[in-house]
Enzyme design. Structure first.
Site, PDB file in Angstrom:
ATOM      1  N   ASP A 224      11.645  68.482  74.192  1.00 39.60           N
ATOM      2  CA  ASP A 224      12.600  68.520  75.359  1.00 39.60           C
ATOM      3  C   ASP A 224      12.053  69.527  76.340  1.00 39.60           C
ATOM      4  OD1 ASP A 224      15.443  68.161  76.376  1.00 39.60           O
ATOM      5  OD2 ASP A 224      14.923  70.139  76.469  1.00 39.60           O
TER       6      ASP A 224
ATOM      7  N   HIS B  52      19.705  67.944  85.705  1.00 43.12           N
ATOM      8  CA  HIS B  52      19.860  69.099  84.893  1.00 43.12           C
ATOM      9  C   HIS B  52      21.107  70.048  85.134  1.00 43.12           C
ATOM     10  CE1 HIS B  52      17.065  72.616  83.098  1.00 43.12           C
ATOM     11  NE2 HIS B  52      18.201  72.578  82.452  1.00 43.12           N
TER      12      HIS B  52
ATOM     13  N   ASN C 254      13.480  74.447  60.921  1.00 38.71           N
ATOM     14  CA  ASN C 254      14.481  73.621  61.648  1.00 38.71           C
ATOM     15  C   ASN C 254      14.083  72.265  61.809  1.00 38.71           C
ATOM     16  OD1 ASN C 254      15.299  76.262  62.916  1.00 38.71           O
ATOM     17  ND2 ASN C 254      14.266  75.959  64.560  1.00 38.71           N
TER      18      ASN C 254
ATOM     19  N   TYR D 193      11.526  74.833  83.655  1.00 38.88           N
ATOM     20  CA  TYR D 193      10.971  75.767  82.502  1.00 38.88           C
ATOM     21  C   TYR D 193       9.727  76.052  82.655  1.00 38.88           C
ATOM     22  CZ  TYR D 193      14.838  73.526  79.872  1.00 38.88           C
ATOM     23  OH  TYR D 193      16.112  73.079  79.428  1.00 38.88           O
TER      24      TYR D 193
ATOM     25  N   LYS E 114      13.661  67.110  83.005  1.00 35.29           N
ATOM     26  CA  LYS E 114      14.957  66.912  83.832  1.00 35.29           C
ATOM     27  C   LYS E 114      14.589  67.282  85.473  1.00 35.29           C
ATOM     28  CE  LYS E 114      16.726  69.446  79.789  1.00 35.29           C
ATOM     29  NZ  LYS E 114      15.923  69.915  79.122  1.00 35.29           N
TER      30      LYS E 114
ATOM     31  N   GLY F 296      14.828  67.480  67.767  1.00 34.18           N
ATOM     32  CA  GLY F 296      13.685  67.656  68.684  1.00 34.18           C
ATOM     33  C   GLY F 296      13.357  69.126  68.879  1.00 34.18           C
ATOM     34  N   LEU F 297      12.247  69.387  69.728  1.00 29.75           N
ATOM     35  CA  LEU F 297      11.884  70.820  69.935  1.00 29.75           C
ATOM     36  C   LEU F 297      12.185  71.238  71.361  1.00 29.75           C
ATOM     37  CD1 LEU F 297      10.012  73.191  69.154  1.00 29.75           C
ATOM     38  CD2 LEU F 297       8.195  72.009  70.209  1.00 29.75           C
ATOM     39  N   GLY F 298      13.086  72.025  71.467  1.00 27.83           N
ATOM     40  CA  GLY F 298      13.335  72.616  72.672  1.00 27.83           C
ATOM     41  C   GLY F 298      12.369  73.727  73.169  1.00 27.83           C
TER      42      GLY F 298
END
Length: 338
Positions: free
Chosen positions: A45, A112, A283, A50, A79, A18-20
């Protein structure tokens, strides 16, 4: 793409790569998400904390409008924040996230943090004392919060629910007092902090693992310093580790690809963060080679246990005094060495 099967009210497939998006500012993350989706990522994600859910929502909306895929192709995780870790606040914060993401549901919703802070109602950020310490909510009840999370699954706003940054004892407590069991645990995991026992504990409960900071989060130290005036001593350079470099040369891969492949071969999903187009491709392209037993053993031997942990959350000044602070063992060890 490889998938993990996770449980909600029904089985779901979660993409293992996945992409953080932590530390990805809104002005950059929208383009990064679009690039990632074009590369083949389907797992994104994010989190309320964030402050980039709106930009991610715009990217998803644009991708869908361009006819490049359907909502069902995507796996979106967000989250519940530390300022909303109360049963009465779960629905409010989930709906805020859904509104920002322009979605009717998310595939995975995580608590979270196991601890909670009092909230500044006007800014929706943690309250802080005059000395800079965070105002703790000492009445945190994660079992009650979890019950409210379960209700959001029944309401159709969430497909599956899970935890992040909880320790084994805290996870077991939720598991024992839940109707809908935790499906995923997202924790710091990389070559220096491999969480071997925690993986075993979770698998006994049929909980899948997602690794954040799988490359050691090389930019986090600057973030800690700039935002919290906090510096972690001897911040590790995991990407520059000689053993990792040797294995990368052997397979003609990058150091980052080796670190990600190591976790994937342990059936742990990964969410590396990048806003660089070449890094995004690197990645993602980690499924076309295999580490042999010797490689795996050499990488396993890099584990430092709790000494390898980067994210102890003490950049939230005073958090270690919260009764649900998850690293009390690490805290006691530090006190013994002092």
């Amino acid at each position: 793409m490889n998938y993990l099967t996770i449980t909600g009210l029904r089985h779901l497939r979660m993409p293992m790569i996945g992409l953080g998006t932590w530390r990805a500012p809104p002005e950059e993350v929208q383009n990064s998400v679009l690039q990632a989706l074009d590369i083949g990522y389907r797992h994104i994600d994010t989190a309320f904390n964030y402050n980039n859910e709106e930009a991610i929502g715009l990217a998803i909306e644009k991708w869908l409008e361009m006819g490049k895929g359907s909502r069902e192709d995507l796996f979106i995780t967000t989250k519940l924040p530390h300022i909303g870790n109360r049963s009465k606040d779960v629905e409010q914060f989930l709906k805020l996230s859904l509104n920002r993401l322009k979605l009717d549901y998310v595939d995975l919703y995580l608590i979270h943090m196991p601890f909670a802070f009092q909230m500044n109602e006007s800014t929706m950020t943690p309250l802080q004392n005059p000395d800079g310490t965070f105002v703790l909510d000492l009445e945190t009840d994660n079992v009650a919060t979890w019950a409210a999370m379960e209700e959001q699954v029944r309401n159709g706003y969430v497909k599956a629910i899970g935890l992040s940054n909880f320790n084994a004892e805290q996870i077991a407590n939720i598991y024992q007092h839940s109707t809908i069991k935790p499906s995923v645990l997202q924790v710091e995991m990389h070559a220096y902090c491999q969480q071997t026992q925690l993986i075993k504990d979770c698998r006994l409960m049929n909980i899948s693992l997602t690794a954040y900071a799988p490359l050691g989060s090389p930019g986090a130290q600057m973030h800690f310093s700039k935002k919290y005036n906090y510096n972690l001593a001897n911040y590790p350079d995991i990407l520059g580790q000689p053993v990792v470099g040797r294995i990368a040369e052997k397979h003609r891969k990058t150091n980052g690809q080796i670190l990600l492949r190591h976790l994937l071969q342990k059936d742990v999903s990964v969410i590396p963060k990048s806003t660089n187009s070449e890094r995004l491709k690197e990645n993602f392209n980690v499924l076309n080679f295999t580490l042999d037993d010797g490689d795996m053993e050499d990488l396993n031997n890099l584990d430092k246990g709790e000494d390898g942990r980067i994210f102890d959350f003490k950049f939230f000044a005073g958090v270690e005094k919260h009764p649900e602070y998850p690293f009390q063992n690490l805290l006691r060890k530090t006190e013994e060495l002092a």
